[in-house]
Design an enzyme around this catalytic site. Structure first.
Site, PDB file in Angstrom:
ATOM      1  N   SER A   1       3.875   2.461   8.469  1.00  0.00           N
ATOM      2  CA  SER A   1       3.682   1.387   7.514  1.00  0.00           C
ATOM      3  C   SER A   1       4.878   1.001   6.457  1.00  0.00           C
ATOM      4  O   SER A   1       5.795   1.869   6.144  1.00  0.00           O
ATOM      5  CB  SER A   1       2.706   1.980   6.377  1.00  0.00           C
ATOM      6  OG  SER A   1       1.374   1.848   7.188  1.00  0.00           O
TER       7      SER A   1
ATOM      8  N   HIS B   1       0.962  -1.201  -0.259  1.00  0.00           N
ATOM      9  CA  HIS B   1       0.042   0.049  -0.060  1.00  0.00           C
ATOM     10  C   HIS B   1       0.906   1.088   0.042  1.00  0.00           C
ATOM     11  O   HIS B   1       0.211   2.239  -0.361  1.00  0.00           O
ATOM     12  CB  HIS B   1      -1.173  -0.452   1.143  1.00  0.00           C
ATOM     13  CG  HIS B   1      -0.396   0.302   2.376  1.00  0.00           C
ATOM     14  ND1 HIS B   1      -0.497  -0.546   3.501  1.00  0.00           N
ATOM     15  CD2 HIS B   1       0.001   1.472   3.182  1.00  0.00           C
ATOM     16  CE1 HIS B   1      -0.108  -0.372   4.686  1.00  0.00           C
ATOM     17  NE2 HIS B   1       0.219   1.226   4.570  1.00  0.00           N
TER      18      HIS B   1
ATOM     19  N   ASP C   1       1.066  -7.734   2.277  1.00  0.00           N
ATOM     20  CA  ASP C   1       1.130  -6.207   2.061  1.00  0.00           C
ATOM     21  C   ASP C   1       2.585  -6.142   1.920  1.00  0.00           C
ATOM     22  O   ASP C   1       3.276  -5.314   3.064  1.00  0.00           O
ATOM     23  CB  ASP C   1       0.592  -5.437   3.150  1.00  0.00           C
ATOM     24  CG  ASP C   1       0.395  -4.008   2.866  1.00  0.00           C
ATOM     25  OD1 ASP C   1       0.920  -3.606   1.745  1.00  0.00           O
ATOM     26  OD2 ASP C   1      -0.428  -3.323   3.621  1.00  0.00           O
TER      27      ASP C   1
END
Length: 714
Positions: free
Chosen positions: A649, A86, A222
């Site tokens: 992230s 992402h 991810d």
């Protein structure tokens, strides 16, 4: 958890009560001496110098601020980066087309030559961090106004940063911490040639999409891989075919040994922002006024985007990243509001505030601090919607934001910077036209404008919008803008640009007559009246001072506590353990999830849960290579009690030896109030297991070249 950096329009204030635990705290790595003994008790095998060093290779030299909005880590001596899918989503979408759809199909470069350059994407390393509080504080006095104080801080900071970088290619900046009580100087180095090296298809990298976002158990691969390139001297250089893979000071060994319940885990990265200094008054304002409105506006924008994305692959690729960003925070605000209530965060804040008031009664310097904060929030309650719409309507609708830049142009012209500003704004506008769907943009404008008309008090609303709304003509106002505005198409804007080129002076009057310019400018003018109001400015200055004094007093009140500052996109380390959790009585979530569990979620009729035939075939054959655990399972995700937030992230999750075991990508739903109050019993970091990453790279992507350049610890 793509918690992109959103400027909340009120200032966060108070710190939570309770003592810091191993799983709580975003610690500055150059101050780890305060935590080091505790880290060793929890299992750490490294020295402080191996974690953070200015003169020698250390873990910090493998940690990258990825584009300024996420974290990545160097995992090979050839500059290979690992981050979240992402985090690379926008880059992957931009590199895709209907013919070469890397977002849907994945991409694996089998050589350097096949790697895809990503214009504008950067990788920034931290060279050093220093405490400059003494140098700055020596120039500040209690008699200064907040404005005078800010000017002096900027002045001294400029001197310090100039001295720090000297003649080098480094950059430097000073950030304030603990609400302006301390100041640290950061020296950084930024590489601007970053290329896409590999990514799984969206069905793996974003498996579960919005439905599973912020949820555990989770089964999402991810991750994505990029590579840093440098000049022949290993220094930053603009993109060139002559550039070479970067040779890092440190790269992370990759461990496929696995882990057990209770094992030490630490996360190194760039958390964006937390609001753990937020008061009970701020919590109530967020829960009751601000966040519900953000959710409502974002839902409307998402529905419009989805409608157009479903009609066209081209639109879907062009708006995929934008949709993901809006959706992520749409769900974030839903979850945070819900958990702030469920976890009774306002009550916890009030307990601390009551204790602080008792302390302040015996310390006159802190008298009336809580009263000042309470009055500030009471004053701003009726202005929150104006703040929200400025953020969600002007800054977060691409068409509106591009027009808004031209609204600012007159100020730049008056400062003698008009030509440069216009050139920059024109470039952004032309880039916007390359991918924008203007029907989508104008439909969004109209829908949110109608919400604005219904929500904003009449005395805060521009006459242009008020008059049109009162007559039921808001749709006509937008239709006129779409038909006649110079911004409504690339051709019309290019025609205006020709006028600019021919004119001796900038044709500002042409802009001022433009219907879309007038609409955006009218909102900006009214918002400025609000924020430049003398009473408003005084209240916000009083609040800023009260925030600073509260944190100063709180640290004096609890002298035995080891404090850490709010996240502010600077390098932090958090540590804790790999642990399960119980979201409710009678239920416990295990420390890891498996591919077998994930495949059970497959739904051919729901694009969020598509599974590629190749992945099913690999599972059916149990073709996991050396990456299965001792039970023969293919582990996908795992959880730890590390303290993270948006910006983390892509951060590496490291074991006690500093070896990479996964990459962090999300938090759990039950603790979504954690940015404001850390929930020590249930707050968890969700990470993608490095063994699943390597399995996908080797077995699914057949990118053996990427595997071969890593140092894998078995």
């Amino acid at each position: 958890m793509k918690k992109q950096i959103i400027a909340l329009t009120f200032i966060s204030t108070l710190l939570f009560s309770g003592f810091a635990r191993a799983d709580e705290g975003m610690w500055l790595p150059f101050l780890l001496g305060r935590n080091y003994e505790d880290m060793k008790k929890h299992g750490l095998n490294l020295t402080q110098e191996e974690i953070y060093s200015i003169n020698n290779s250390s873990l910090k030299d493998a940690i990258v601020s990825f584009g300024g909005f996420c974290t990545a880590e160097v995992i090979s001596k050839k500059g290979l980066l690992l981050t979240n899918h992402h985090c690379g989503y926008d880059a992957i979408a931009d590199a895709s087309s209907e013919e070469e759809n890397h977002l849907d199909n994945g991409f694996w470069a089998k050589s350097y030559e096949e790697e895809i350059a990503i214009p504008g994407l950067t990788a920034t390393f931290v060279i050093s961090i220093a405490d400059v509080t003494e140098q700055i504080a020596a120039n500040l006095t209690d008699e200064m106004s907040e404005e005078e104080r800010a000017i002096k801080i900027r002045e001294i900071s400029a001197e310090l940063t100039k001295e720090a970088v000297g003649e080098s290619n480094y950059k430097a900046f000073v950030r304030d911490f603990f609400e302006g009580n301390e100041f640290y100087l950061f020296v950084t180095e930024t590489y601007e040639d970053v290329r896409l090296a590999g990514t799984p298809p969206e069905s793996i990298g974003k498996f579960g999409h919005d439905s599973d976002n912020w949820m555990y158990p989770r089964h999402t691969g991810d991750f994505a891989m990029f590579r840093i390139y440098s000049g022949t001297d290993n220094k930053p250089a603009p993109y060139s075919e002559d550039n070479q893979p970067y040779n890092p000071k440190h790269s992370l060994p990759v461990s496929i040994k696995g882990y057990e319940k209770g094992d030490f885990a630490m996360v190194f990265g760039f958390p964006g922002s937390t609001d753990r200094y937020l008061s009970s008054f701020g919590v109530e304002q967020a829960v009751n006024i601000e966040q519900p409105k953000r959710v409502e506006i974002r839902r409307k924008k998402l529905d419009i985007m989805k409608k157009y994305m479903n009609e066209s692959t081209e639109v879907r690729l062009n708006y995929a990243s934008k949709h993901a960003q809006v959706a992520n925070y749409w769900k974030y605000f839903i979850g945070q509001s819900e958990q702030l209530k469920n976890n009774k965060v306002a009550d916890k804040k009030r307990k601390l505030e009551a204790r602080f008031n008792e302390f302040a009664a015996e310390n006159p310097e802190y008298a009336d601090i809580m009263e000042t904060i309470q009055k500030a929030y009471a004053f701003t309650d009726n202005q929150v919607y104006a703040d929200v719409y400025q953020s969600e309507f002007i800054y977060s609708v691409d068409l509106n934001l591009n027009v808004f830049r031209f609204v600012l142009l007159e100020n730049y012209i008056e400062q003698g910077m008009g030509e440069r500003a216009y050139g920059s704004f024109k470039e952004r506008m032309m880039s916007f036209y390359e991918t924008a769907n203007l029907d989508l943009e104008f439909e969004t404008l109209e829908a949110v404008l109608k919400m604005y008309y219904n929500d904003i008090p009449a005395e805060m609303m521009p006459e242009l919008i008020k008059n049109a709304g009162d007559k039921g003509k808001l749709s006509k106002l937008v239709k006129k803008a779409k038909k006649k505005s110079i911004f409504s198409s690339k051709a019309k804007f290019e025609k205006f640009d020709e006028l600019v080129e021919k004119s001796e002076e900038f044709p500002m009057e042409t802009l001022k007559k433009d219907p879309l310019f007038q609409l955006i400018e009218s909102i900006y003018i009214e918002y400025n009246k609000l924020t430049e109001n003398e009473e408003y400015v005084k209240v916000m200055n009083d609040l800023e001072r009260a925030n600073r004094l509260f944190v100063k007093g709180y640290r004096e009140m609890d002298k035995d506590k080891t404090f850490y500052p709010n996240a502010n996109s600077t390098l932090r380390l958090t540590y804790g353990s790999i642990l399960p959790y119980s979201p409710e009585e009678g239920k416990e979530y295990d420390i890891y999830t498996t591919l077998e569990e994930g495949l059970k979620k497959e739904d051919p009729n729901n694009p969020e849960f598509h599974v590629s035939p190749k992945l099913k075939e690999l599972f059916a054959n149990k073709d996991f290579g050396r990456y299965a655990n001792d039970k023969g399972e293919m582990v996908v995700n795992f959880i730890s009690n590390n303290d993270i937030t948006g910006g983390n992230s892509g951060s590496p999750v490291l074991n006690a030896d500093g070896h990479l075991i996964g990459t962090a990508f999300d938090g759990n739903w039950e603790a979504m109030s954690g940015d404001i109050f850390f929930e020590k019993d249930i707050q968890r970091t969700i990470s993608c297991d490095i063994r699943y990453v390597l399995f996908i790279v080797e077995k699914y992507g057949e990118a053996h070249n990427l595997i071969e350049e890593m140092e894998i610890v078995e």
